[in-house]
Every structure is written in C-alpha cells, then in structure tokens.
Write an enzyme that holds these catalytic residues in place. Structure first.
Site, short mmCIF file in Angstrom:
data_model
loop_
_atom_site.label_atom_id
_atom_site.label_comp_id
_atom_site.label_asym_id
_atom_site.label_seq_id
_atom_site.Cartn_x
_atom_site.Cartn_y
_atom_site.Cartn_z
N TYR A 55 5.99 -17.31 -50.25
CA TYR A 55 6.22 -17.89 -51.57
C TYR A 55 7.29 -18.98 -51.51
O TYR A 55 8.47 -18.71 -51.27
CB TYR A 55 6.65 -16.81 -52.56
CG TYR A 55 5.66 -15.68 -52.73
CD1 TYR A 55 4.32 -15.82 -52.38
CD2 TYR A 55 6.07 -14.46 -53.24
CE1 TYR A 55 3.42 -14.78 -52.54
CE2 TYR A 55 5.18 -13.41 -53.41
CZ TYR A 55 3.84 -13.58 -53.04
OH TYR A 55 2.97 -12.53 -53.20
N ARG A 210 -4.43 -13.86 -63.66
CA ARG A 210 -3.85 -15.19 -63.47
C ARG A 210 -3.73 -15.94 -64.80
O ARG A 210 -3.93 -17.16 -64.86
CB ARG A 210 -4.65 -15.99 -62.44
CG ARG A 210 -4.74 -15.27 -61.09
CD ARG A 210 -5.45 -16.09 -60.03
NE ARG A 210 -5.66 -15.33 -58.81
CZ ARG A 210 -4.78 -15.21 -57.81
NH1 ARG A 210 -3.61 -15.80 -57.91
NH2 ARG A 210 -5.06 -14.49 -56.74
#
Length: 335
Positions: A55, A210
């Site tokens: 990330y 999402r």
C-alpha cells in the site's frame, strides 16, 4: 464495540482497512487526514488495523507506524508480505511484483517492522500466493518468523480452501483475508466453510463492494484516472449501469431496517458467521463512524433472505477482477 476472535487475539468485530489512506483509489489523503482517521478509529473502539507492504509502496505502513506507535498496546496490528513494489527496470519506478520466496519474505518483514516502528507484527499475511513457490515454502518462512518472535501469527490472502489446508498443515493459520460482500460471493464456494472448520478467522476486505453498496458512486466516469476500479469489469460503464439498477431494492431494505446502505452491507457480513470480521476502509471520519454503527444493526431471517436475493453472483454483471488480476489470485470462482 462487539468483539470477535482472530487467532490468539480478541479484536473489534469491525476492523479498519488502512489501504484507502495511501493507495488504489486516486491521490492519497494528506498525512494529517490519515492521522485523523486512524486515531478516530482507535477512539471509537477499533482494535484491528490492517495495512500492507504494497500500500503506497511502504507509505501506508510508514503512516500507521508513525501515528499508532504511542498506542501500540491498544490494538492488533496486521500487515502483509509477498507483494511489493520493485524497481525492475532500474529507473526508479516501482512495479508491483508477487514474490513469495522465503528470503524475500524475511527481508520484507524486516522492512515492515522498521516502517511500522514496532518489534513484532501481530498478524502477518502472505498477500498473494506466489504460484512459482510452493505454499509450504512460503508458510514455512513465515513460521520461522513466528519462532524468531518477529510476528505472532500467520494469515493468507486470496487463497482457496485447498491451499489453506496445505498451509495449515505446515503451521496454524490465524486468518484468511479475501474480498467478500453481497456482490462478491466467491468465499461461499468453499473457503468460508474451511475457515469455520479449522477455527480460522475470515477477514472480509472491500465489504461495501469498493463503494458500490454505499450508493454514492453513480457515474464511474468521475473516478480518478489512477483509481483501480477503472480496470475492474464491474465498474465498466455498461456493466455498472446494470449493477446500479440492483441498488433500488437494496436501498429499500436499508430504509425498512432503519440504517444506512453501508451499515446494511456490513451488518449482513456480521450475520453471516461469528468468525467473519469485515475491515472497511475510508478516508473520512464521518464515514468511519457510519461504518462502525453497523455493529448495532440487527437483521432478521426474512431481511437476510431479501438481501441475498437482491444482490448476488447471479445478477451482478462482470467479474470482480480483470483477467490479469484474476490470474494472480487463488480463490475459487463460480462457473
């Protein structure tokens, strides 16, 4: 906050996925905003924080380490290895690479410990199974890290029930992390039951699909150019238009229950099994508090059945990943 069991830990029933603060959905938020979200989650009773080497190519671990170091004893820290940014061409540009070789995992762990400013990571996942390396070898390297006191428990991400069983034969697995929501039902094929049988926690990422199940995204053309959803078939304009139509019935159920759409999505997951722990991500403190409100939402059998019928693998249009991304995971798929 309700509590659930994750390996040797007791954690909040809803954790925080930290990826959104640094990665995947366009430009990362400011360090100050990231700090606000992390500390607000801690203050609200969240005790599971989930990050990864990938990330922001280390930026997310660095943020979590800096902000959370003073509070290290108050939460369970999860990170991931086996997928990271590598300067393949030697031009300074990092490319995502899956590498599950034992030597790589050992080095990645040392790098993560430094960025996270901690002596031990509570839960360390193999982010992706490197199919060029036997799962037994990768898990064996993680088991060595447990024995060395670098990590406390082992997790796997996006693996099948068969791979989970192979890994579990080498060392106990504390958690499997895979995408799971009303519109992604793949875990229901086999791995969800395998986790229940083995006493493995199931950590559900992208539990609000999402952002789809929140209802705020009505025009996919507004997505940032670097938003990963642009490469996902379900978010292609024609497919998404069909998928949007499914939300009318879903929103009606949320109104009937008396909760927000995001809370309904998370409450559905919490009702699917006591071993399931969703980890929604957000860049907003307001959205964070909305998500956490799901822990108090009660759903009866009729409502659960209505939700199952409203959005499922039969009426959602498009696979969850592109062909390339699908080839990188080991999860079961529907015919």
């Amino acid at each position: 906050m309700q509590q659930r069991t994750l390996g040797p830990f007791t954690v909040s029933a809803i954790g925080l996925g930290c990826m959104n603060l640094s990665h995947a959905y366009g430009a990362p938020v400011s360090a100050e905003q990231g700090e606000r979200v992390l500390l607000a989650a801690l203050d609200a009773g969240v005790t599971l924080f989930d990050t990864a080497t990938l990330y922001g190519f280390g930026a997310n671990e660095t943020l979590v380490g800096r902000v959370m170091k003073p509070h290290r004893q108050r939460f369970t820290l999860a990170s991931k290895c086996g997928m990271q940014g590598v300067d393949v061409a030697g031009d300074g540009k990092l490319v995502r690479v899956i590498d599950g070789r034992p030597a790589t995992l050992r080095q990645t762990c040392e790098d993560s410990l430094r960025r996270l400013q901690t002596d031990v990571i509570d839960l360390y996942y193999l982010h992706r199974w490197d199919k060029q390396v036997p799962i037994e070898d990768s898990v064996g390297a993680l088991a060595d890290l447990v024995r060395a006191g670098k990590i406390r428990s082992i997790g796997l991400s996006e693996v099948s029930a068969a791979t989970l069983r192979r890994a579990y034969a080498v060392h106990p697995i504390a958690a499997v992390q895979t995408e799971y929501s009303l519109w992604t039902r793949n875990p229901e094929i086999a791995v969800l039951d395998a986790c229940r049988e083995l006493g493995v926690a199931f950590v559900a990422f992208s539990p609000v699909a999402r952002g789809y199940l929140c209802g705020g995204l009505t025009d996919v053309s507004t997505l940032d150019a670097k938003d990963i959803r642009r490469a996902m078939p379900r978010f292609a304009p024609e497919a998404y238009a069909v998928n949007l139509a499914l939300l009318e019935g879903y929103f009606a159920i949320a109104r009937q229950v008396g909760c927000t759409p995001a809370q309904l999505a998370l409450a559905w997951l919490l009702h699917r099994g006591g071993h399931i722990i969703p980890i929604p991500g957000t860049t907003s403190v307001e959205h964070l508090h909305d998500d956490l409100g799901a822990a108090s939402v009660q759903l009866d059998a009729a409502t659960l059945a209505a939700l199952d019928a409203a959005i499922n693998q039969h009426n959602v249009v498009g696979p969850r990943y592109s062909a390339q991304s699908a080839s990188e995971v080991d999860t079961e798929t529907f015919a």
